[in-house]
Design a protein around this motif. Structure first.
Motif, PDB file in Angstrom:
ATOM      1  N   ASN A  26       0.795  -1.228   0.000  1.00  0.00           N
ATOM      2  CA  ASN A  26       0.000   0.000   0.000  1.00  0.00           C
ATOM      3  C   ASN A  26       0.828   1.279   0.000  1.00  0.00           C
ATOM      4  N   SER A  85      -5.304  -3.568   2.935  1.00  0.00           N
ATOM      5  CA  SER A  85      -4.123  -4.421   2.886  1.00  0.00           C
ATOM      6  C   SER A  85      -4.579  -5.851   2.668  1.00  0.00           C
ATOM      7  N   HIS A  86      -3.769  -6.642   1.966  1.00  0.00           N
ATOM      8  CA  HIS A  86      -4.189  -8.009   1.645  1.00  0.00           C
ATOM      9  C   HIS A  86      -4.433  -8.847   2.893  1.00  0.00           C
ATOM     10  N   THR A 108      -8.249  -4.106  -3.583  1.00  0.00           N
ATOM     11  CA  THR A 108      -6.832  -4.229  -3.256  1.00  0.00           C
ATOM     12  C   THR A 108      -6.024  -3.835  -4.480  1.00  0.00           C
ATOM     13  N   MET A 110      -3.805  -5.519  -5.919  1.00  0.00           N
ATOM     14  CA  MET A 110      -3.640  -6.644  -6.829  1.00  0.00           C
ATOM     15  C   MET A 110      -4.885  -6.847  -7.681  1.00  0.00           C
ATOM     16  N   GLU A 111      -6.063  -6.639  -7.103  1.00  0.00           N
ATOM     17  CA  GLU A 111      -7.290  -6.744  -7.889  1.00  0.00           C
ATOM     18  C   GLU A 111      -7.302  -5.708  -9.010  1.00  0.00           C
ATOM     19  N   ASN A 153       2.884 -11.008  -3.880  1.00  0.00           N
ATOM     20  CA  ASN A 153       3.226 -11.434  -2.523  1.00  0.00           C
ATOM     21  C   ASN A 153       4.732 -11.575  -2.319  1.00  0.00           C
ATOM     22  N   LEU A 175       0.932 -14.943  -5.612  1.00  0.00           N
ATOM     23  CA  LEU A 175      -0.327 -14.625  -4.948  1.00  0.00           C
ATOM     24  C   LEU A 175      -0.517 -15.482  -3.705  1.00  0.00           C
ATOM     25  N   GLN A 179      -4.585 -12.663  -0.762  1.00  0.00           N
ATOM     26  CA  GLN A 179      -4.793 -11.879  -1.973  1.00  0.00           C
ATOM     27  C   GLN A 179      -5.869 -12.498  -2.848  1.00  0.00           C
TER      28      GLN A 179
END
Length: 476
Positions: A26, A85-86, A108, A110-111, A153, A175, A179
């Protein structure tokens, strides 16, 4: 920046965007959006000193607002978009859950990356071997000449890379289950999905083992016929209560397997003589021998078979061999630190579960001195005890789980006859002092914790680097 990404970030201007949990993902994402002119809020229960004074100063200079301390989430009702945060799961955090109930967008980094990434994506998940496999895939692709974006990750945010990544590049992403848990029905599923293995772990964070497995399953169930899935032929992917539901039945496109125990029809495997080959419907291509791989342990042979299966058709065998003969391993994964007075010291701080400990102990094939202990994530410690009795001469326990591991070991059948010596202390520094004093020339000392680091350190990386700092500080 591609048009879709540009439109997405342009639409955030004039809106309030919060980042909850200022960790390795983040922080750069908050900085990225602030540079684009978005009104950003950094939220964390911890103070600026813990986050990093220099980091906070840099964010403040970009206009980022801070909400810290016990009431750090109180500003969320006023936000238009929340990046969690994941490790902060919606159903475990009432503030995040309430945001969703109010209709606020929660996502997130990653999304967002998966949604907007224009390039081919190779994604790797699993209980063990993720980071080494992801790194190997990246290095093999780079050796072939591809421009590679490595992250996830593994410790690098990828959303900021949307500014430069193109359709001609390749993103290689590690990942975690955290996540993947909310990454259902991805707009842009991985072109190549890899699940290294599945075992019972992280039960301190997931509601059930089935939830953990289903989170991993998200990496492949939304693929299409043009995608590739790589699975472990030596692993039972039906772990949990759903014994009837093996991940192999979820594969939508090309199905590739790997093994170090037996042949596979499509994928890489190791023969009895140590040769590693790739089978294409039974048509074998020799790639390398296991002795070409310079990092120790059969689990790393497995990691190579995994990576080879993932990049087959993208990377020539000679470039795979080049990596095998030169890659010395990922930091904190049986990483050689130093030889001091004839004793070799290794940092295996990533070994946060019993199965990782088993791999770490077997890699040396002899009795060694092991430093173990940390925070408790609910793992059954008994599965590693046979290997401790076989491969450890001195076990130095420290941290929150010292008593738990001690009790498990001494009550295990065969302990009294094993000759294992056990010492207990309070922290890593004192554990290393004991190991150093007991070690003699020719010994191996390995930090192989079996547990996360949160009782003494922020992450396993901090623990590993502190261990290396201490070892490298030994005076002559």
């Amino acid at each position: 920046m591609n048009d879709r990404a540009k439109q997405y970030f342009d639409n955030l201007k004039g809106k309030k965007v919060a980042f909850v949990g200022m960790g390795v993902a983040n922080v750069p994402c908050a900085e990225f959006l602030a540079r684009l002119g978005v009104e950003v809020y950094a939220c964390d229960k911890r103070d600026k000193e813990y986050i990093g004074v220099d980091i906070c100063k840099r964010l403040e200079e970009l206009g980022v607002n801070f909400s810290l301390g016990e009431d750090y989430l109180s500003i969320l009702p006023n936000m238009d978009l929340v990046f969690r945060s994941h490790g902060i799961l919606p159903f475990q955090n009432p503030w995040i859950g309430e945001c969703i109930e109010r209709g606020q967008r929660v996502t997130t980094e990653m999304e967002v990356f998966f949604k907007l990434c224009p390039s081919k994506i190779i994604a790797v998940t699993g209980s063990n071997g993720k980071t080494t496999t992801t790194t190997l895939i990246s290095k093999m692709l780079k050796a072939q000449g591809y421009n590679v974006y490595l992250g996830g990750n593994i410790g690098k945010a990828l959303m900021p890379e949307l500014e430069t990544i193109t359709e001609n590049d390749i993103a290689v992403v590690e990942l975690s289950s955290f996540q993947l848990l909310t990454m259902g029905n991805l707009v842009n599923s991985p072109d190549i999905a890899v699940v290294t293995n599945i075992e019972c772990t992280h039960q301190d964070h997931h509601i059930s083992l089935d939830e953990y497995v289903d989170a991993k399953r998200n990496i492949l169930i939304y693929q299409n016929k043009d995608c590739k899935t790589v699975l472990n032929a030596d692993c039972d992917y039906s772990i949990g209560n759903r014994v009837y539901h093996d991940m192999r039945y979820d594969v939508r496109g090309q199905f590739v397997e790997f093994s170090i125990k037996h042949p596979v029809n499509n994928g890489a495997y190791m023969k009895d003589n140590g040769d590693i080959v790739y089978s294409d419907n039974g048509d074998e291509t020799f790639i390398m021998t296991k002795d070409d791989i310079i990092i120790p342990g059969s689990h790393n042979i497995e990691n190579y078979c995994t990576a080879i299966s993932a990049v087959w058709g993208l990377v020539k065998p000679e470039n795979m061999v080049k990596i095998a003969k030169t890659f010395g391993g990922v930091e904190h994964r049986i990483e050689f630190v130093r030889e001091y007075k004839g004793v070799r010291y290794y940092n295996d701080s990533i070994a946060t579960s019993p199965s990782r400990v088993i791999s770490g102990l077997r890699a040396f094939g002899r009795k060694i001195i092991v430093i173990m202990g940390g925070s408790d994530k609910g793992n059954d410690m008994s599965e590693m005890v046979p290997d401790i009795l076989k491969y450890v001469k001195l076990l130095v326990l420290n941290g929150a789980t010292a008593d738990k591991i001690y009790d498990t070991v001494i009550n295990y059948d065969g302990y009294e006859k094993s000759g294992l010596e056990i010492a207990k202390t309070d922290n890593l520094e004192n554990a290393l002092i004991i190991a150093k004093e007991k070690a003699v020339s020719g010994d191996i000392v390995s930090l192989c914790p079996a547990c996360p680091a949160f009782d003494q350190f922020k992450t396993f990386e901090y623990r590993g680097r502190r261990f290396k700092e201490l070892v490298n500080g030994f005076g002559e």
